[in-house]
Write a protein that holds these residues in place. Sequence first.
Motif, short mmCIF file in Angstrom:
data_model
loop_
_atom_site.label_atom_id
_atom_site.label_comp_id
_atom_site.label_asym_id
_atom_site.label_seq_id
_atom_site.Cartn_x
_atom_site.Cartn_y
_atom_site.Cartn_z
N ALA A 1 3.80 -36.54 14.91
CA ALA A 1 3.47 -35.68 13.77
C ALA A 1 4.69 -34.86 13.36
O ALA A 1 5.15 -34.00 14.13
CB ALA A 1 2.33 -34.73 14.13
N PRO A 2 5.27 -35.09 12.19
CA PRO A 2 6.44 -34.31 11.75
C PRO A 2 6.05 -32.88 11.40
O PRO A 2 4.94 -32.61 10.93
CB PRO A 2 6.93 -35.07 10.52
N VAL A 3 6.99 -31.97 11.64
CA VAL A 3 6.80 -30.57 11.23
C VAL A 3 7.36 -30.37 9.83
O VAL A 3 6.73 -29.75 8.97
CB VAL A 3 7.49 -29.62 12.22
N LEU A 4 8.56 -30.92 9.60
CA LEU A 4 9.21 -30.84 8.29
C LEU A 4 9.53 -32.26 7.81
O LEU A 4 9.69 -33.18 8.62
CB LEU A 4 10.51 -30.03 8.38
N ASP A 5 9.66 -32.43 6.49
CA ASP A 5 10.08 -33.72 5.98
C ASP A 5 11.61 -33.77 5.91
O ASP A 5 12.30 -32.82 6.31
CB ASP A 5 9.43 -34.02 4.62
N GLU A 6 12.15 -34.87 5.37
CA GLU A 6 13.60 -35.05 5.36
C GLU A 6 14.32 -34.04 4.47
O GLU A 6 15.53 -33.86 4.59
CB GLU A 6 13.94 -36.49 4.93
N ARG A 7 13.59 -33.36 3.61
CA ARG A 7 14.19 -32.34 2.74
C ARG A 7 13.96 -30.93 3.27
O ARG A 7 14.27 -29.96 2.60
CB ARG A 7 13.63 -32.47 1.32
N GLY A 8 13.41 -30.83 4.47
CA GLY A 8 13.21 -29.52 5.07
C GLY A 8 11.95 -28.80 4.60
O GLY A 8 11.81 -27.60 4.84
N ARG A 9 11.03 -29.51 3.99
CA ARG A 9 9.79 -28.91 3.52
C ARG A 9 8.69 -29.10 4.56
O ARG A 9 8.73 -30.04 5.35
CB ARG A 9 9.36 -29.52 2.19
N ALA A 10 7.68 -28.22 4.54
CA ALA A 10 6.59 -28.31 5.50
C ALA A 10 5.85 -29.64 5.34
O ALA A 10 5.50 -30.04 4.24
CB ALA A 10 5.63 -27.15 5.30
N ALA A 11 5.65 -30.33 6.46
CA ALA A 11 4.96 -31.63 6.43
C ALA A 11 3.85 -31.69 7.48
O ALA A 11 3.30 -32.76 7.71
CB ALA A 11 5.97 -32.75 6.68
N LEU A 12 3.54 -30.56 8.10
CA LEU A 12 2.57 -30.56 9.18
C LEU A 12 1.15 -30.80 8.66
O LEU A 12 0.70 -30.11 7.75
CB LEU A 12 2.63 -29.22 9.92
N GLY A 13 0.47 -31.76 9.25
CA GLY A 13 -0.90 -32.05 8.86
C GLY A 13 -1.28 -33.46 9.27
O GLY A 13 -0.45 -34.24 9.75
N GLY A 14 -2.57 -33.78 9.10
CA GLY A 14 -3.02 -35.13 9.38
C GLY A 14 -3.53 -35.32 10.79
O GLY A 14 -3.47 -34.42 11.64
N PRO A 15 -4.06 -36.52 11.07
CA PRO A 15 -4.69 -36.79 12.38
C PRO A 15 -3.73 -36.70 13.56
O PRO A 15 -4.14 -36.35 14.67
CB PRO A 15 -5.25 -38.20 12.20
N GLU A 16 -2.46 -37.04 13.36
CA GLU A 16 -1.51 -36.96 14.47
C GLU A 16 -1.33 -35.50 14.92
O GLU A 16 -1.31 -35.21 16.12
CB GLU A 16 -0.16 -37.56 14.08
N ALA A 17 -1.18 -34.59 13.94
CA ALA A 17 -1.04 -33.18 14.28
C ALA A 17 -2.30 -32.66 14.96
O ALA A 17 -2.25 -31.88 15.92
CB ALA A 17 -0.72 -32.36 13.03
N GLU A 18 -3.46 -33.08 14.46
CA GLU A 18 -4.72 -32.64 15.07
C GLU A 18 -4.85 -33.17 16.50
O GLU A 18 -5.41 -32.50 17.37
CB GLU A 18 -5.90 -33.08 14.22
N ARG A 19 -4.31 -34.35 16.76
CA ARG A 19 -4.34 -34.89 18.12
C ARG A 19 -3.55 -33.99 19.06
O ARG A 19 -3.98 -33.73 20.19
CB ARG A 19 -3.78 -36.31 18.13
N ALA A 20 -2.41 -33.52 18.61
CA ALA A 20 -1.59 -32.63 19.43
C ALA A 20 -2.30 -31.31 19.68
O ALA A 20 -2.34 -30.80 20.82
CB ALA A 20 -0.24 -32.38 18.75
N PHE A 21 -2.88 -30.71 18.65
CA PHE A 21 -3.59 -29.44 18.81
C PHE A 21 -4.85 -29.61 19.65
O PHE A 21 -5.22 -28.71 20.42
CB PHE A 21 -3.92 -28.85 17.44
N SER A 22 -5.50 -30.76 19.54
CA SER A 22 -6.70 -31.02 20.35
C SER A 22 -6.34 -31.09 21.83
O SER A 22 -7.12 -30.63 22.69
CB SER A 22 -7.36 -32.32 19.91
N LEU A 23 -5.19 -31.67 22.16
CA LEU A 23 -4.76 -31.72 23.56
C LEU A 23 -4.57 -30.32 24.11
O LEU A 23 -5.01 -30.02 25.22
CB LEU A 23 -3.47 -32.53 23.68
N MET A 24 -3.90 -29.46 23.34
CA MET A 24 -3.68 -28.10 23.80
C MET A 24 -4.99 -27.38 24.06
O MET A 24 -5.13 -26.63 25.03
CB MET A 24 -2.83 -27.34 22.78
N ALA A 25 -5.98 -27.62 23.19
CA ALA A 25 -7.30 -27.01 23.39
C ALA A 25 -7.99 -27.57 24.62
O ALA A 25 -8.65 -26.85 25.38
CB ALA A 25 -8.16 -27.23 22.15
#
Length: 442
Positions: free
Chosen positions: A226-250
């Motif tokens: 799950a990327p945090v930023l895109d190639e231009r340095g803009r916010a890109a956080l979101g989607g099922p991959e990011a939720e998978r990471a946050f779900s693990l922490m929970a």
Amino acid sequence: MALNRRGLLTGGIGAVAAGLLSGCGGKDLDDLLAQAATVPKSTARLTWWVSEIPSRRGAVVADLIIRAFERRHPQIRVSKINAMSTSDGNRSALTTQLAGGSSQPDVYQGDTTWPPQFGHAALALPVEQVLPDGFWDAYPDALRRSSTYLGKVYAVPFFTDSTYLYYRKDLLAKHGLRVPRTWEELLRTSRTVQQTGDVADGFLWQAGVTEALTANVTEFLADAGAPVLDERGRAALGGPEAERAFSLMAEFTSSGVTPSNVTTWAESDSQDAFVSGRGLFLRNWSYAWVNASTPEVSRVAGKVGVALRPGFEGTGRSGNSCAGGWSNFINPSSRHLGAAVAFARFCAGDEVQRLLAREAGVVPALTSALHSKEARAAGDATVLRAADLRLVDRPVQTPYYPQVSKALYTPANSVVGGDLSPAAGVRAAGDGLRAALEGKSQ
């Protein structure tokens, strides 16, 4: 002078140039770099802001470095200013002192996340013109990237820090279990050993509302792809991959594998719990190896192994480590710029880097030192395995990084504590990132 932190870190290029000139007695950058390029032949006295460097054999590592430098440069004397123990505390103190135009410290040890903030605010001298051609070929690419802001280098390498999975090899052997290769396996293994009563906690890490959690979040997101930023340095956080990471922490806390008070922990808290024998696994930086292996401070000395961090099942992304460490920065208001640069370069050079491999519980920044006879003799698994890591950059290429970091660790902490769902945490982090990158958050 009174310091407005927001104003300091958000000014435009004109403000930066003005700050540089006003902070250096009216001298322009070309004059400063000319001074920085020449090692003085007359007597000079430097001050070095330096945190305690973990030691393998009890020596004060900073003192060894200073004595070695003074043997090479007898006309230059270096004295220490003992820095604070946390990155955030050092950043705050140095920002205040340097913004007031202080000539001391001449050289300061700083986190690898600092170059955009300190460069943008003209609190660090750009040093690429006083480094030799090909200088960066000897260091990891991730270190060069983190040292650069808008095409200028603001930091000279000192030592790196990477994260590993520490584990109780005696308990895994007792129960016929292997070192986990995935986070899902780590959860199962932790519960298995916890149920025997041999250990209280399965996995120890850091989830307090600090930069330490930002580093963890960055790694878990990389594990999930799950990327945090895109190639231009803009916010890109979101989607099922990011939720998978946050779900693990929970899940770590909801399952009882991680104690609930991890939401208050920084690195030292998790390390203390591990060396006291409370945990089966520990995620921590490379310096934890020395402490865990030292009988005087560790109840588990001789029982600890080191592995690369796991990944998620089905991704093939194990071995990620946040790119961390400490570099040396030059105060542009120093009265001894040439001596300051000479000292910073000496710390990055072969003699000191081999000294670090031999004496310090840190990973040398110089790639060749990782394969040196000193590193082999020390037998530190974190040094010997450093070349196997996949280094992951935090989203540091912005002068708003403190706000960006807060945008990540605040909702993540709430997810770990059970106050936000993983999906809501990802949405909050994404919104916070966008605001932080636009300079709209505090």
